[in-house]
Design an enzyme around this catalytic site. Structure first.
Site, PDB file in Angstrom:
ATOM      1  N   ALA A   1       0.843  -1.206   0.000  1.00 40.84           N
ATOM      2  CA  ALA A   1       0.000   0.000   0.000  1.00 40.84           C
ATOM      3  C   ALA A   1       0.875   1.252   0.000  1.00 40.84           C
ATOM      4  O   ALA A   1       0.587   2.227  -0.696  1.00 40.84           O
ATOM      5  CB  ALA A   1      -0.934  -0.004   1.209  1.00 40.84           C
ATOM      6  N   ASP A   2       1.951   1.224   0.780  1.00 39.88           N
ATOM      7  CA  ASP A   2       2.915   2.334   0.768  1.00 39.88           C
ATOM      8  C   ASP A   2       3.535   2.512  -0.610  1.00 39.88           C
ATOM      9  O   ASP A   2       3.620   3.630  -1.141  1.00 39.88           O
ATOM     10  CB  ASP A   2       4.033   2.067   1.780  1.00 39.88           C
ATOM     11  CG  ASP A   2       3.687   2.502   3.190  1.00 39.88           C
ATOM     12  OD1 ASP A   2       2.815   3.367   3.358  1.00 39.88           O
ATOM     13  OD2 ASP A   2       4.301   1.974   4.131  1.00 39.88           O
ATOM     14  N   VAL A   3       4.003   1.413  -1.183  1.00 37.59           N
ATOM     15  CA  VAL A   3       4.719   1.494  -2.457  1.00 37.59           C
ATOM     16  C   VAL A   3       3.809   2.012  -3.567  1.00 37.59           C
ATOM     17  O   VAL A   3       4.193   2.894  -4.349  1.00 37.59           O
ATOM     18  CB  VAL A   3       5.300   0.117  -2.832  1.00 37.59           C
ATOM     19  CG1 VAL A   3       5.882   0.134  -4.247  1.00 37.59           C
ATOM     20  CG2 VAL A   3       6.390  -0.291  -1.832  1.00 37.59           C
TER      21      VAL A   3
ATOM     22  N   GLY B   1       3.172   5.636  -3.229  1.00 35.89           N
ATOM     23  CA  GLY B   1       4.317   6.374  -3.752  1.00 35.89           C
ATOM     24  C   GLY B   1       4.306   6.462  -5.262  1.00 35.89           C
ATOM     25  O   GLY B   1       4.682   7.493  -5.844  1.00 35.89           O
TER      26      GLY B   1
END
Length: 393
Positions: free
Chosen positions: A176-178, A181
């Site tokens: 989810a972070d990647v 980004g």
């Protein structure tokens, strides 16, 4: 050769993973990235997220954790305390020289420092200001902290991941972070294009949860179409059969049968062409309806064969098949070597004289990515960047 973003300067007020993934990508594409780190915490939180850590030539642990290094190459580390008036003045001075500002504080968290998007855009209207947060700048959850795990839970991907009779499961990396980004990167590039035409900067609001919901893709739209909850399928596919892992006599392989002709060739390899003629299994909708019966037969047949035989046999018949690699097998593969997906960046102050990182997947023919700066120690570029800033007047 100049990168696609050569001449673009990025003021990076972020930490952890989502926004740093974005700024590393911008750096790989040629942008100069000033990573602002808090002296009071010895920098980005992920510097302490280990082991593993890189060690210096004498064997002492450095502040370069594997986690930190995964998202922080091609950046200059500048130690600035934004809670002080001096630090705030420094950020404003850097913003005047920057093209992009990116931050991942809680919504409203920078207001008290005068570094929020409204303040910086009023002073520097040319800026692209990107805010990354857990739930976005609006909505009832805007004040809640955003971590990848919470985004995966709130956004539904955990309800789709794991075995059908098991508990909800997160993806093995901070996906989810990647992906957040990545969306932030796309937004910044689009905003830069708009500024190229108009001279006008803008604010970008991107959230982990929004991003995660966006990549529910076919499963999300299937729910919206039917109104029914989707079920976990483990390593099987919700709408294609067979499309999954199979256990072999000595391991596991992946088989992805995308159409009925591939299925017929798969059955021919197994010595059971009748399974392609059986009306219960001859079409994909029929295979979905009779999934349990078919897979019981296929799993028994596959378990009798070695992985190497399955891979060779199905490749020869042009049936999509592949191995299930460990990370060791991934990074020693000839494909990784051919595509430069494992790189080394020199650092004289670490054991072995270099750090080993994952390469950038973008292959641009005219403006290739470059690896100019290895992941920095905390504050190692502070003096150089602030001296350069002083020279700008």
């Amino acid at each position: 050769m100049a990168g696609a973003l050569d001449g673009i300067r990025v003021l990076d007020l972020s930490r952890i993973l989502a926004a740093p993934t974005c700024t590393q990508l911008l750096g790989d594409l040629g942008a100069e990235v000033w990573k602002i780190e808090n002296p009071g915490t010895d920098g980005d939180d992920t510097r302490k997220w280990g082991p593993p850590f890189v060690h210096d030539p004498d064997g002492a642990r450095t502040d370069l954790s594997a986690y930190f290094m995964c998202a922080n190459r091609n950046k200059l580390s500048v130690g600035v305390d934004i809670s002080t008036s001096e630090g705030q003045a420094t950020i404003h001075a850097l913003a005047a020289q920057a093209d992009v500002v990116i931050e991942n504080f809680k919504p409203g968290g920078l207001d008290k420092y005068g570094l929020d998007h409204a303040s910086l855009l009023a002073a520097h209207p040319h800026l692209i200001y990107c805010s990354v947060s857990g739930y976005g700048q609006t909505g009832p959850n805007r004040a809640k902290p955003g971590y990848d795990l919470m985004a995966q839970g709130y956004g539904g991907i955990m309800s789709l991941t794991g075995e059908p009779d098991g508990r909800p499961m997160k993806v093995g990396v901070g996906i989810a972070d990647v992906m957040c980004g990545m969306y932030a990167t796309v937004g910044i590039l689009a905003a830069l294009r708009h500024r190229d035409r108009t001279g006008e900067g803008q604010h970008i609001d991107v959230a982990l949860v929004d991003s995660q919901i966006a990549w529910l893709i076919n499963e999300g739209v299937a729910h919206l179409t039917t109104g029914k909850e989707r079920k976990r399928q483990g390593n099987e596919h919700a709408t294609i059969v067979p499309y999954q892992t199979f256990e072999t006599a000595d391991g596991h392989v992946l088989v992805a049968v995308g159409n009925d002709s591939q299925y017929a060739r798969f059955c021919e390899y197994l010595g059971r062409p009748d399974l392609a003629e059986d009306p219960r299994f001859s079409t994909n909708p029929a295979r979905i309806e009779n999934r349990g019966k078919l897979l019981k037969i296929l799993e028994g047949l596959m378990a009798e064969r070695d992985s190497a035989d399955v891979l060779a046999g199905l490749e020869a018949r042009k049936v999509p098949v592949g191995p299930v690699h460990t990370l060791g097998q991934v990074f020693t593969s000839d494909q990784v070597a051919a595509r430069d997906m494992k790189i080394k960046m020199a650092r004289d102050d670490v054991a072995g004289g270099a750090v080993t990182l994952i390469g950038n997947p973008l292959k641009l023919s005219k403006t290739p990515v470059t690896y100019r700066h290895p992941p920095p120690h905390f504050g190692e570029d502070t003096e150089a960047v602030l001296e350069w800033l002083k020279q700008q007047g």
